[in-house]
Design an enzyme around this catalytic site. Structure first.
Site, PDB file in Angstrom:
ATOM      1  CE  LYS A  30      -3.972  -2.189   0.364  1.00 43.54           C
ATOM      2  NZ  LYS A  30      -5.104  -2.036  -0.558  1.00 43.54           N
ATOM      3  CG  HIS A  44     -10.821  -6.024  -4.820  1.00 44.86           C
ATOM      4  ND1 HIS A  44     -11.948  -5.984  -4.030  1.00 44.86           N
ATOM      5  CD2 HIS A  44      -9.819  -5.511  -4.063  1.00 44.86           C
ATOM      6  CE1 HIS A  44     -11.651  -5.461  -2.856  1.00 44.86           C
ATOM      7  NE2 HIS A  44     -10.374  -5.167  -2.842  1.00 44.86           N
TER       8      HIS A  44
END
Length: 374
Positions: A177, A308
């Site tokens: 991230k 996802h």
């Protein structure tokens, strides 16, 4: 119209909450838009036909929306009783129109996802096939990458250890991230991971929609040297023009689509040229039925596919995509099921069990907050 002798006899819905071991933070938390995630809400659907065939499906919601999905599914589930479970597309339309006054997208269709997925599970089980074989498989395994080890609440030293552990387990790539308010911290984090992994390991970054256009272009150029597999959600999910401009400007592929909640939204993204890699989420778009339509649009556009989350569902759908896709590895959902997906040599193997190949664990049953049967 042709009919079969079988009919849907019962639908059982379960609302449950999966606790996470550690509060999870991505860029949306660091920019103040969301709170750390401590649990995930799940809507499970179990369907049984008059002839005794069964199917299981699930959808989910993070941070908010779980009670709403369950409430809407409870209102419309009775519309399925008496229907031929093989008529999945017709049932999907019937469920959409049953709740059309609150819309034909977003939460309304997400509530349908668990029901739709359960129907596909039943159909594959009835045929004695893994779901991907029923759909028409192109492969028996899919490239996979890990995301759960690279969140922003995790110190960089632990991120590096997690990356090593993922590769040792057989996972093929690592995503971390980014999107912090201090872009220098992002660059230092990516530098450290790339140095740790070496140049050969696929590395992805995910900004979770937290950059503006100028920042995305600057960061995209700065990250080119790392030969990333993709940059994910650099901009707001609905900024299709911004994503398209970025995809044109960068050598690094741009991936997005996970937050879109229907076929039309994905069609608009693809039409705008806003993604090199499309990332639909079956529970978010309303189930497998609309997911297959999105995959068809992506294939027509010669785009890569990387679904996802929810690997238990998406390994089957990705294996049925014509060109080589990716599947996202999260171990978070494993306590919900009795089975485990096998990973080997950088790839996730498609289960050989009929249907999705999953059954709800006793541990999951203990997390059920509400249950309803038609």
């Amino acid at each position: 119209m042709m009919t079969s002798a079988d009919r849907i006899a019962r639908v059982r819905l379960s609302s449950l909450y999966l606790p996470l071991d550690t509060p999870v933070s991505d860029a949306k938390v660091l920019t103040g838009r969301q709170r750390p995630m401590t649990e995930i809400a799940f809507l499970f659907a179990e369907i049984r036909s008059e002839q005794g065939h069964e199917g299981i499906g699930f959808g989910y919601s993070k941070r908010a929306g779980g009670p709403g999905q369950y409430a809407h599914a409870r209102e419309i589930a009775g519309e399925m009783v008496g229907e031929d479970p093989n008529d999945i597309a017709r049932i999907w339309d019937k469920l959409v129109w049953a709740g059309a006054s609150v819309g034909r997208g977003g939460l309304a269709t997400q509530a349908i996802a668990a029901l739709d997925i359960a129907l596909w599970d039943m159909k594959a089980k009835r045929a004695g096939l893994p779901l991907t074989k029923l759909l028409g498989a192109h492969r028996d395994s899919v490239r996979c990458y890990n995301t759960s080890g690279g969140f922003l609440h995790t110190p960089i030293e632990q991120v590096l250890e997690n990356a090593t552990a993922a590769l040792e387990r057989g996972i093929g790539g690592v995503k971390i991230k980014v999107g912090q308010p201090d872009t220098r911290a992002d660059l230092a984090r990516v530098d450290a991971v790339r140095e740790h992994l070496g140049d050969a390991v696929p590395l992805m970054v995910d900004a979770n929609q937290q950059w503006d256009r100028a920042t995305a272009h600057r960061m995209g150029r700065a990250l080119e040297e790392h030969a990333l597999t993709w940059i994910e959600e650099p901009l707001d999910a609905y900024d299709h023009a911004g994503h398209a401009a970025l995809a044109t400007a960068l050598d690094t592929p741009v991936a997005t689509g996970e937050m879109l909640t229907g076929v039309t939204e994905h069609a608009e993204l693809i039409r705008a040229g806003g993604a090199d890699i499309v990332q639909p989420d079956a529970p978010r778009v309303g189930g497998i039925t609309p997911f297959l339509r999105v995959a068809g649009l992506a294939e027509h556009g010669h785009l890569q596919l990387a679904p996802h989350f929810a690997m238990e569902i998406h390994v089957h759908l990705a294996a049925a995509y014509r060109t080589e896709p990716w599947v996202e590895h999260f171990e978070w959902l494993e306590p919900l099921f009795n089975e485990r997906l096998e990973i080997r040599d950088g790839r996730m193997l498609v289960p050989e069990r009929p249907g999705l190949g999953i059954t709800m664990s006793e541990r999951a049953a203990a997390w059920i907050a509400e249950r309803y049967s038609t």
